[in-house]
Design a protein around this motif. Sequence first.
Motif, PDB file in Angstrom:
ATOM      1  N   LEU A 112       0.828  -1.205   0.000  1.00 11.00           N
ATOM      2  CA  LEU A 112       0.000   0.000   0.000  1.00 11.00           C
ATOM      3  C   LEU A 112       0.863   1.256   0.000  1.00 11.00           C
ATOM      4  CD1 LEU A 112      -2.848   0.955   0.059  1.00 11.00           C
ATOM      5  CD2 LEU A 112      -2.917   0.582   2.509  1.00 11.00           C
ATOM      6  N   MET A 139      -5.034  13.922  -7.344  1.00  9.94           N
ATOM      7  CA  MET A 139      -4.481  13.271  -6.155  1.00  9.94           C
ATOM      8  C   MET A 139      -5.517  12.469  -5.350  1.00  9.94           C
ATOM      9  SD  MET A 139      -1.861  14.895  -3.498  1.00  9.94           S
ATOM     10  CE  MET A 139      -1.778  14.387  -1.811  1.00  9.94           C
ATOM     11  N   PRO A 140      -6.665  13.050  -4.968  1.00  7.82           N
ATOM     12  CA  PRO A 140      -7.591  12.243  -4.169  1.00  7.82           C
ATOM     13  C   PRO A 140      -8.013  10.960  -4.867  1.00  7.82           C
ATOM     14  CG  PRO A 140      -8.612  14.296  -4.890  1.00  7.82           C
ATOM     15  CD  PRO A 140      -7.164  14.416  -5.162  1.00  7.82           C
ATOM     16  N   PHE A 141      -8.252  11.041  -6.175  1.00  5.23           N
ATOM     17  CA  PHE A 141      -8.702   9.846  -6.895  1.00  5.23           C
ATOM     18  C   PHE A 141      -7.602   8.811  -6.979  1.00  5.23           C
ATOM     19  CE2 PHE A 141     -10.812  13.644  -8.474  1.00  5.23           C
ATOM     20  CZ  PHE A 141     -12.095  13.363  -8.062  1.00  5.23           C
ATOM     21  N   ILE A 143      -5.182   8.389  -4.822  1.00  4.31           N
ATOM     22  CA  ILE A 143      -5.030   7.747  -3.514  1.00  4.31           C
ATOM     23  C   ILE A 143      -6.145   6.736  -3.296  1.00  4.31           C
ATOM     24  CG2 ILE A 143      -5.037   8.122  -1.024  1.00  4.31           C
ATOM     25  CD1 ILE A 143      -3.807  10.802  -1.455  1.00  4.31           C
ATOM     26  N   LEU A 144      -7.371   7.115  -3.637  1.00  2.00           N
ATOM     27  CA  LEU A 144      -8.498   6.205  -3.434  1.00  2.00           C
ATOM     28  C   LEU A 144      -8.308   4.922  -4.233  1.00  2.00           C
ATOM     29  CD1 LEU A 144     -11.655   8.488  -3.319  1.00  2.00           C
ATOM     30  CD2 LEU A 144     -10.530   7.238  -1.486  1.00  2.00           C
ATOM     31  N   ILE A 147      -5.555   2.441  -2.749  1.00  5.00           N
ATOM     32  CA  ILE A 147      -5.872   1.627  -1.564  1.00  5.00           C
ATOM     33  C   ILE A 147      -6.289   0.198  -1.955  1.00  5.00           C
ATOM     34  CG2 ILE A 147      -7.393   1.401   0.427  1.00  5.00           C
ATOM     35  CD1 ILE A 147      -7.341   4.441   0.663  1.00  5.00           C
TER      36      ILE A 147
ATOM     37  N   ILE B  10      -4.543   2.541   6.128  1.00 14.15           N
ATOM     38  CA  ILE B  10      -5.654   2.729   5.182  1.00 14.15           C
ATOM     39  C   ILE B  10      -6.493   3.936   5.605  1.00 14.15           C
ATOM     40  CG2 ILE B  10      -7.820   1.722   4.384  1.00 14.15           C
ATOM     41  CD1 ILE B  10      -6.467  -0.974   4.397  1.00 14.15           C
ATOM     42  N   LEU B  13      -4.688   7.059   4.758  1.00 17.26           N
ATOM     43  CA  LEU B  13      -4.733   7.372   3.328  1.00 17.26           C
ATOM     44  C   LEU B  13      -6.113   7.885   2.923  1.00 17.26           C
ATOM     45  CD1 LEU B  13      -2.615   4.537   1.743  1.00 17.26           C
ATOM     46  CD2 LEU B  13      -2.060   6.942   1.954  1.00 17.26           C
ATOM     47  N   LEU B  14      -7.153   7.283   3.504  1.00 19.21           N
ATOM     48  CA  LEU B  14      -8.506   7.782   3.223  1.00 19.21           C
ATOM     49  C   LEU B  14      -8.627   9.236   3.660  1.00 19.21           C
ATOM     50  CD1 LEU B  14     -10.850   4.821   4.192  1.00 19.21           C
ATOM     51  CD2 LEU B  14     -10.534   5.843   1.944  1.00 19.21           C
ATOM     52  N   LEU B  16      -6.187  11.318   3.939  1.00 18.11           N
ATOM     53  CA  LEU B  16      -5.358  12.117   3.033  1.00 18.11           C
ATOM     54  C   LEU B  16      -6.117  12.411   1.738  1.00 18.11           C
ATOM     55  CD1 LEU B  16      -2.411  13.099   3.335  1.00 18.11           C
ATOM     56  CD2 LEU B  16      -1.753  11.245   1.831  1.00 18.11           C
ATOM     57  N   ALA B  17      -6.811  11.382   1.236  1.00 16.52           N
ATOM     58  CA  ALA B  17      -7.590  11.565   0.011  1.00 16.52           C
ATOM     59  C   ALA B  17      -8.665  12.619   0.217  1.00 16.52           C
ATOM     60  CB  ALA B  17      -8.218  10.238  -0.408  1.00 16.52           C
ATOM     61  N   SER B  20      -7.030  16.058   0.494  1.00 10.65           N
ATOM     62  CA  SER B  20      -6.581  16.624  -0.784  1.00 10.65           C
ATOM     63  C   SER B  20      -7.786  16.973  -1.644  1.00 10.65           C
ATOM     64  CB  SER B  20      -5.656  15.660  -1.500  1.00 10.65           C
ATOM     65  OG  SER B  20      -6.274  14.421  -1.667  1.00 10.65           O
ATOM     66  N   PHE B  21      -8.850  16.171  -1.506  1.00 11.66           N
ATOM     67  CA  PHE B  21     -10.062  16.500  -2.261  1.00 11.66           C
ATOM     68  C   PHE B  21     -10.609  17.844  -1.808  1.00 11.66           C
ATOM     69  CE2 PHE B  21     -14.593  16.194  -3.266  1.00 11.66           C
ATOM     70  CZ  PHE B  21     -14.483  15.896  -4.614  1.00 11.66           C
TER      71      PHE B  21
END
Lengths: 169, 129
Positions: A112, A139-141, A143-144, A147, B10, B13-14, B16-17, B20-21
């Motif tokens: 990961l 970036m958000p997409f 990262i999503l 995962i 996890i 990271l969620l 973080l997403a 950033s969104f």
Amino acid sequence: MKSTRKLMVLSFLLAAGIVLYIVEALYLPSLPVPGAKLGLTSITTLIVLVLYSWRECLLHVVARTVIGSVLAGTFLTPVFLFSFTGALMSALVMILVYEKLYGKFSLAGVSLTGATTHNMAQLILAVFFVGHPGVFFQMPFLILIAIPTGVFNGVAAGYLVQRTAALSI
Amino acid sequence: MLTRYDKVLICFLLFLALLSFAICAFGVKFEGLKTFGGREVVIFVSGREVARYPLVVKRERIEIEGPLGTSLVEINGGKVRMLTSPCPNKICVGQGWIEGPNQVIVCAPNRVIVKIAGGRGDELDAVSR
């Protein structure tokens, strides 16, 4: 004898990694987000890292991206630059996490971190390439997507390492 | 299979997403929509550049002197149009608003060209993998 076996296993994994690289680059349909992909090649990277050490892992990554892009016809193009940077950075981070923190993180966690690093490295490279920070909107997409793909690759690598342990490589 | 640290990772990271969104959405609201990718309106008369404005500004009457008389150009909401023109056919006025990079309004009789320059297209030109 021992080193012959090691050479053989390493080249076998390299071949598998190259095939995954080409299949993924040329044949798999792209995910809805540009730049996102499954990252199947990180499975072989992880296996080499677990079975051998960081030296073999780095060699594996460099050889795979170079040979793979030569075969896919993208050598020394921006595509190659992106995959090379992403693969190298993610391998470096995975090596660090695996060497220092394995046990706390399972292989899924290691994978990961690698997947996320891969995406971030490519994103930063893309900002320099395009010259516009708007690229960060991905970036958000990214990262999503990293995962599930990262966890999947880590789990897959874990299973494969278990199976190869039975073969006493 | 997953250890506790994996789950923490996890969740991180969620988060973080999401963060950033949020930053991106914030950026769109306060930067992206208002700067229109750094585009500029460039106005030429008889092939010489006479004026240049960022697309961000709001100008309702920009007076441009051409051989036939005064053309009025309007910049509003990230778009440009020829408001009035002394030319006979008014093709330039009829063209209406333009907003994309490299779009142009040409008024041949009055020798005025209004062009959107600079910035990078927001549209994808190609996807390479």
